[in-house]
Design a protein around this motif. Structure first.
Motif, PDB file in Angstrom:
ATOM      1  N   PHE A 233      -1.834  -0.408  12.146  1.00  0.00           N
ATOM      2  CA  PHE A 233      -2.658  -1.056  11.117  1.00  0.00           C
ATOM      3  C   PHE A 233      -1.842  -2.133  10.413  1.00  0.00           C
ATOM      4  CE2 PHE A 233      -1.105   0.637   7.036  1.00  0.00           C
ATOM      5  CZ  PHE A 233      -0.379   1.760   7.435  1.00  0.00           C
ATOM      6  N   SER A 234      -2.553  -2.966   9.658  1.00  0.00           N
ATOM      7  CA  SER A 234      -1.845  -4.016   8.922  1.00  0.00           C
ATOM      8  C   SER A 234      -2.317  -4.046   7.476  1.00  0.00           C
ATOM      9  CB  SER A 234      -2.068  -5.381   9.571  1.00  0.00           C
ATOM     10  OG  SER A 234      -3.436  -5.671   9.609  1.00  0.00           O
ATOM     11  N   VAL A 235      -1.431  -4.515   6.594  1.00  0.00           N
ATOM     12  CA  VAL A 235      -1.758  -4.663   5.167  1.00  0.00           C
ATOM     13  C   VAL A 235      -1.287  -6.034   4.699  1.00  0.00           C
ATOM     14  CG1 VAL A 235      -1.613  -2.181   4.643  1.00  0.00           C
ATOM     15  CG2 VAL A 235       0.445  -3.607   4.432  1.00  0.00           C
ATOM     16  N   LEU A 236      -1.820  -6.447   3.547  1.00  0.00           N
ATOM     17  CA  LEU A 236      -1.443  -7.743   2.974  1.00  0.00           C
ATOM     18  C   LEU A 236      -0.808  -7.516   1.611  1.00  0.00           C
ATOM     19  CD1 LEU A 236      -4.842  -9.521   3.754  1.00  0.00           C
ATOM     20  CD2 LEU A 236      -2.737  -9.661   5.108  1.00  0.00           C
ATOM     21  N   THR A 237       0.213  -8.297   1.309  1.00  0.00           N
ATOM     22  CA  THR A 237       0.857  -8.183  -0.006  1.00  0.00           C
ATOM     23  C   THR A 237       0.969  -9.582  -0.617  1.00  0.00           C
ATOM     24  OG1 THR A 237       3.068  -8.414   0.956  1.00  0.00           O
ATOM     25  CG2 THR A 237       2.234  -6.180   0.706  1.00  0.00           C
ATOM     26  N   ASN A 238       0.956  -9.651  -1.957  1.00  0.00           N
ATOM     27  CA  ASN A 238       1.061 -10.962  -2.622  1.00  0.00           C
ATOM     28  C   ASN A 238       2.423 -11.578  -2.402  1.00  0.00           C
ATOM     29  OD1 ASN A 238      -1.480 -10.752  -3.596  1.00  0.00           O
ATOM     30  ND2 ASN A 238      -0.832  -9.698  -5.473  1.00  0.00           N
ATOM     31  N   LYS A 239       3.452 -10.701  -2.547  1.00  0.00           N
ATOM     32  CA  LYS A 239       4.829 -11.168  -2.320  1.00  0.00           C
ATOM     33  C   LYS A 239       5.379 -10.403  -1.131  1.00  0.00           C
ATOM     34  CE  LYS A 239       6.021 -11.310  -7.061  1.00  0.00           C
ATOM     35  NZ  LYS A 239       6.709 -10.409  -7.926  1.00  0.00           N
ATOM     36  N   PRO A 240       6.189 -11.052  -0.260  1.00  0.00           N
ATOM     37  CA  PRO A 240       6.760 -10.309   0.877  1.00  0.00           C
ATOM     38  C   PRO A 240       7.585  -9.110   0.404  1.00  0.00           C
ATOM     39  CG  PRO A 240       7.180 -12.674   1.073  1.00  0.00           C
ATOM     40  CD  PRO A 240       6.593 -12.460  -0.286  1.00  0.00           C
ATOM     41  N   LEU A 241       7.360  -7.933   0.993  1.00  0.00           N
ATOM     42  CA  LEU A 241       8.120  -6.739   0.593  1.00  0.00           C
ATOM     43  C   LEU A 241       9.389  -6.583   1.420  1.00  0.00           C
ATOM     44  CD1 LEU A 241       5.281  -4.043   0.225  1.00  0.00           C
ATOM     45  CD2 LEU A 241       6.112  -5.692  -1.456  1.00  0.00           C
ATOM     46  N   LEU A 242       9.405  -7.204   2.590  1.00  0.00           N
ATOM     47  CA  LEU A 242      10.534  -7.043   3.522  1.00  0.00           C
ATOM     48  C   LEU A 242      10.918  -8.382   4.148  1.00  0.00           C
ATOM     49  CD1 LEU A 242       9.312  -4.022   5.701  1.00  0.00           C
ATOM     50  CD2 LEU A 242      11.148  -3.945   4.002  1.00  0.00           C
ATOM     51  N   THR A 243      12.172  -8.473   4.568  1.00  0.00           N
ATOM     52  CA  THR A 243      12.614  -9.630   5.355  1.00  0.00           C
ATOM     53  C   THR A 243      12.808  -9.202   6.808  1.00  0.00           C
ATOM     54  OG1 THR A 243      13.836 -10.299   3.413  1.00  0.00           O
ATOM     55  CG2 THR A 243      14.337 -11.473   5.441  1.00  0.00           C
ATOM     56  N   HIS A 244      13.456  -8.017   6.976  1.00  0.00           N
ATOM     57  CA  HIS A 244      13.779  -7.524   8.316  1.00  0.00           C
ATOM     58  C   HIS A 244      12.690  -6.584   8.831  1.00  0.00           C
ATOM     59  CE1 HIS A 244      17.490  -8.396   6.146  1.00  0.00           C
ATOM     60  NE2 HIS A 244      17.986  -8.767   7.313  1.00  0.00           N
ATOM     61  N   THR A 245      12.644  -6.412  10.152  1.00  0.00           N
ATOM     62  CA  THR A 245      11.791  -5.372  10.735  1.00  0.00           C
ATOM     63  C   THR A 245      12.482  -4.035  10.524  1.00  0.00           C
ATOM     64  OG1 THR A 245      10.855  -6.847  12.377  1.00  0.00           O
ATOM     65  CG2 THR A 245      10.846  -4.497  12.915  1.00  0.00           C
ATOM     66  N   ILE A 246      11.698  -3.057  10.077  1.00  0.00           N
ATOM     67  CA  ILE A 246      12.257  -1.722   9.821  1.00  0.00           C
ATOM     68  C   ILE A 246      11.758  -0.784  10.913  1.00  0.00           C
ATOM     69  CG2 ILE A 246      12.410   0.180   8.150  1.00  0.00           C
ATOM     70  CD1 ILE A 246      13.573  -2.560   7.173  1.00  0.00           C
ATOM     71  N   PHE A 247      12.698  -0.081  11.527  1.00  0.00           N
ATOM     72  CA  PHE A 247      12.337   0.837  12.614  1.00  0.00           C
ATOM     73  C   PHE A 247      12.876   2.215  12.266  1.00  0.00           C
ATOM     74  CE2 PHE A 247      12.068   2.719  16.720  1.00  0.00           C
ATOM     75  CZ  PHE A 247      11.064   2.015  17.371  1.00  0.00           C
ATOM     76  N   SER A 248      12.049   3.244  12.411  1.00  0.00           N
ATOM     77  CA  SER A 248      12.547   4.614  12.194  1.00  0.00           C
ATOM     78  C   SER A 248      11.944   5.499  13.270  1.00  0.00           C
ATOM     79  CB  SER A 248      12.132   5.118  10.814  1.00  0.00           C
ATOM     80  OG  SER A 248      10.809   5.610  10.874  1.00  0.00           O
ATOM     81  N   SER A 249      12.371   6.761  13.311  1.00  0.00           N
ATOM     82  CA  SER A 249      11.849   7.645  14.357  1.00  0.00           C
ATOM     83  C   SER A 249      10.361   7.927  14.154  1.00  0.00           C
ATOM     84  CB  SER A 249      12.635   8.947  14.389  1.00  0.00           C
ATOM     85  OG  SER A 249      12.594   9.510  13.101  1.00  0.00           O
ATOM     86  N   PRO A 293       8.210   2.626  -0.420  1.00  0.00           N
ATOM     87  CA  PRO A 293       7.235   3.097  -1.428  1.00  0.00           C
ATOM     88  C   PRO A 293       6.341   1.983  -1.986  1.00  0.00           C
ATOM     89  CG  PRO A 293       9.383   4.115  -1.789  1.00  0.00           C
ATOM     90  CD  PRO A 293       9.588   3.096  -0.704  1.00  0.00           C
ATOM     91  N   ALA A 294       6.859   0.748  -2.074  1.00  0.00           N
ATOM     92  CA  ALA A 294       6.065  -0.350  -2.661  1.00  0.00           C
ATOM     93  C   ALA A 294       4.835  -0.705  -1.828  1.00  0.00           C
ATOM     94  CB  ALA A 294       6.955  -1.583  -2.819  1.00  0.00           C
ATOM     95  N   ILE A 295       4.733  -0.174  -0.621  1.00  0.00           N
ATOM     96  CA  ILE A 295       3.593  -0.490   0.240  1.00  0.00           C
ATOM     97  C   ILE A 295       2.283   0.098  -0.335  1.00  0.00           C
ATOM     98  CG2 ILE A 295       3.564   1.457   1.857  1.00  0.00           C
ATOM     99  CD1 ILE A 295       3.407  -0.630   4.139  1.00  0.00           C
ATOM    100  N   LYS A 296       2.440   1.074  -1.260  1.00  0.00           N
ATOM    101  CA  LYS A 296       1.260   1.705  -1.898  1.00  0.00           C
ATOM    102  C   LYS A 296       0.345   0.681  -2.538  1.00  0.00           C
ATOM    103  CE  LYS A 296       3.651   5.836  -3.186  1.00  0.00           C
ATOM    104  NZ  LYS A 296       4.533   6.292  -4.243  1.00  0.00           N
ATOM    105  N   GLU A 297       0.922  -0.403  -3.047  1.00  0.00           N
ATOM    106  CA  GLU A 297       0.133  -1.428  -3.764  1.00  0.00           C
ATOM    107  C   GLU A 297      -0.516  -2.430  -2.809  1.00  0.00           C
ATOM    108  OE1 GLU A 297      -0.123  -1.065  -6.948  1.00  0.00           O
ATOM    109  OE2 GLU A 297       1.356   0.571  -6.973  1.00  0.00           O
ATOM    110  N   ALA A 298      -0.173  -2.364  -1.522  1.00  0.00           N
ATOM    111  CA  ALA A 298      -0.658  -3.387  -0.576  1.00  0.00           C
ATOM    112  C   ALA A 298      -2.162  -3.266  -0.324  1.00  0.00           C
ATOM    113  CB  ALA A 298       0.094  -3.255   0.740  1.00  0.00           C
ATOM    114  N   GLU A 299      -2.762  -4.391   0.073  1.00  0.00           N
ATOM    115  CA  GLU A 299      -4.196  -4.402   0.359  1.00  0.00           C
ATOM    116  C   GLU A 299      -4.427  -4.107   1.861  1.00  0.00           C
ATOM    117  OE1 GLU A 299      -5.909  -8.242  -0.515  1.00  0.00           O
ATOM    118  OE2 GLU A 299      -7.674  -7.754   0.695  1.00  0.00           O
ATOM    119  N   TRP A 300      -5.363  -3.240   2.134  1.00  0.00           N
ATOM    120  CA  TRP A 300      -5.709  -2.895   3.521  1.00  0.00           C
ATOM    121  C   TRP A 300      -6.218  -4.136   4.267  1.00  0.00           C
ATOM    122  CZ3 TRP A 300      -5.303   0.798   7.040  1.00  0.00           C
ATOM    123  CH2 TRP A 300      -6.178   0.757   8.140  1.00  0.00           C
TER     124      TRP A 300
END
Ligand code: FAD
Ligand code: GLY
Length: 374
Positions: A233-249, A293-300
């Motif tokens: 899925f994708s979300v939209l944010t007013n300000k970029p929350l990340l610069t790098h791609t984050i990968f986890s298990s 955690p800041a992704i909670k505020e993002a728009e679907w």
């Protein structure tokens, strides 16, 4: 008079696009046949990560294939832009593969050591260094593998860019044209039969993604491949929350332009279903909120699913059919098809021309799992 092509490419995904592009660059007359819409399947569902280190075992022959393929993106981005005006969104924004447990930390440290010996730009970052690079990440991370050279493209734009660049060089394509079988003279393939009639060519390349195993069964070959569903899925944010791609298990978060984030992906073997499940998306959301955690505020924005083509031993199939000549197969790229597509198109072109391939393909032989050892 029946029109005869130099090559027919079955499937208009990233593998078909890359193969058609490389062949058309050499002046061959190519026809791409797509049963639905060009670029509409796995290749447009992908997050577009170009990260040899994040999902591949560094001891696998696929890792070396991936490193060679990764090198092709800067030039491809320019070629596609010049021929079509399409910006494929190629960026080397770097990747952070996050460790949460001590076990992961130990595993990553070992990988980093061996990767550095191979000359790869991979480093270990302490939790404090991770937060310096990405201040909004969860403080519970236990450090990360930093892959400076890791990057991304927009997978749908890259796929359509390859197909349109091939078209600009003379490739024909037909949508809603489904290949049903192969035309032969003895054991030589001379074309394909479709719902729109027969088409003839010197060579045929099957790049039909997760549907390849089924199609190739008609040639008596059991390719031993299976579909693996992936939801994102994708979300939209007013300000970029990340610069790098984050990968986890548990999930990955890929920052696109203008504050858009792609979060993926579920892994459901043996499913061709393209429906998006509440269970799949809920799990990804929980994992993403834990990491960022800041992704909670993002728009679907939206959710989607695609079908990855996987092989029984995890390696792609690249080669000519063991019994039917002039029939070639490029399949089984699973979670790394975008990354592996440039080298795949080059290898298929070498094989069709009967040349020594740009890189050794013995490990990717079509009949490696079915061959009788004498
Ligand atoms: P497809 O894109 O599926 O194309 C095959 C085409 O063949 C389809 O359009 C189909 O309709 C057509 N076809 C099938 N049968 C016939 C027939 N009989 N006649 C005519 N046409 C036919 N890889 C990465 O490198 N990086 C990523 O970040 C990444 N993220 C991913 C995220 C998700 C959610 C998924 C699902 C995959 C991801 N991948 C990623 C993997 C990558 O998308 C695939 O490996 C790759 O797209 C496979 O390309 P393909 O051309 O083989 O298959
Ligand atoms: N490479 C990412 C995925 O397949 O989900």
């Amino acid at each position: 008079m029946v029109k005869k092509y130099d090559a027919i490419v079955i499937g208009g995904g990233v593998m078909g696009g890359s193969t058609a592009f490389q062949l058309s660059k050499k002046g061959y007359k190519v026809l791409v046949l797509e049963k639905d819409q060009l670029g509409g399947k796995a290749s447009s569902a992908a997050a577009g990560m170009i990260g040899a280190q994040v999902e591949l075992d560094p001891d696998s022959p696929m890792f070396h294939l991936a490193c060679k393929s990764r090198k092709q993106f800067p030039e491809l981005a320019v070629e596609i832009k010049d021929l079509t005006g399409i910006d494929i969104g190629f960026r080397k924004n770097g990747m952070l593969k996050i460790a949460f447990s001590n076990e992961e930390r130990g595993k990553f440290l070992k990988i980093i050591e061996s990767q550095q010996h191979l000359g790869e730009q991979v480093d270990w970052l302490t939790p404090e260094e991770v937060i310096k690079k990405e201040p909004l990440l969860s403080s519970s991370c236990n450090g990360a593998m930093y892959i400076e050279g890791g990057g991304q493209v927009s997978a749908p734009d890259f796929t359509m860019g390859l197909l349109k660049a091939a078209a600009a060089l003379g490739t024909d394509s037909r949508e809603y044209c489904e290949v049903k079988g192969f035309l032969r003279e003895g054991n030589r393939v001379i074309g394909v039969s479709t719902n729109e009639g027969d088409f003839y060519s010197h060579s045929v390349v099957v790049t039909a993604g997760a549907w390849t195993t089924q199609l190739i069964q008609g040639s008596g070959l059991d390719l031993k491949g299976y579909p693996v569903k992936g939801e994102s899925f994708s979300v939209l944010t007013n300000k970029p929350l990340l610069t790098h791609t984050i990968f986890s298990s548990s999930c990955y978060i890929v920052p696109k332009t203008s504050g858009r984030l792609i979060i993926g992906a579920t892994v459901k073997p043996y499913s061709f279903s393209r429906s998006v499940s509440v269970e799949g998306i809920t799990q990804l959301m929980e994992d993403a909120k834990f990491i960022l955690p800041a992704i909670k505020e993002a728009e679907w924005e939206e959710a989607w699913a695609g079908t990855r083509p996987q092989s029984l031993d995890g390696l792609p199939y690249l080669g000519e059919h063991p019994e039917w000549s002039h029939l070639f197969i490029a399949n089984g790229h699973f979670r790394n098809g975008i990354l592996l597509s440039p080298i795949t198109g080059m290898i298929m072109t070498d094989l069709i021309e009967g040349k020594k391939t740009i890189t050794d393909v013995e490990s990717f032989r079509i009949d490696r799992l079915t061959r009788q050892v004498k």
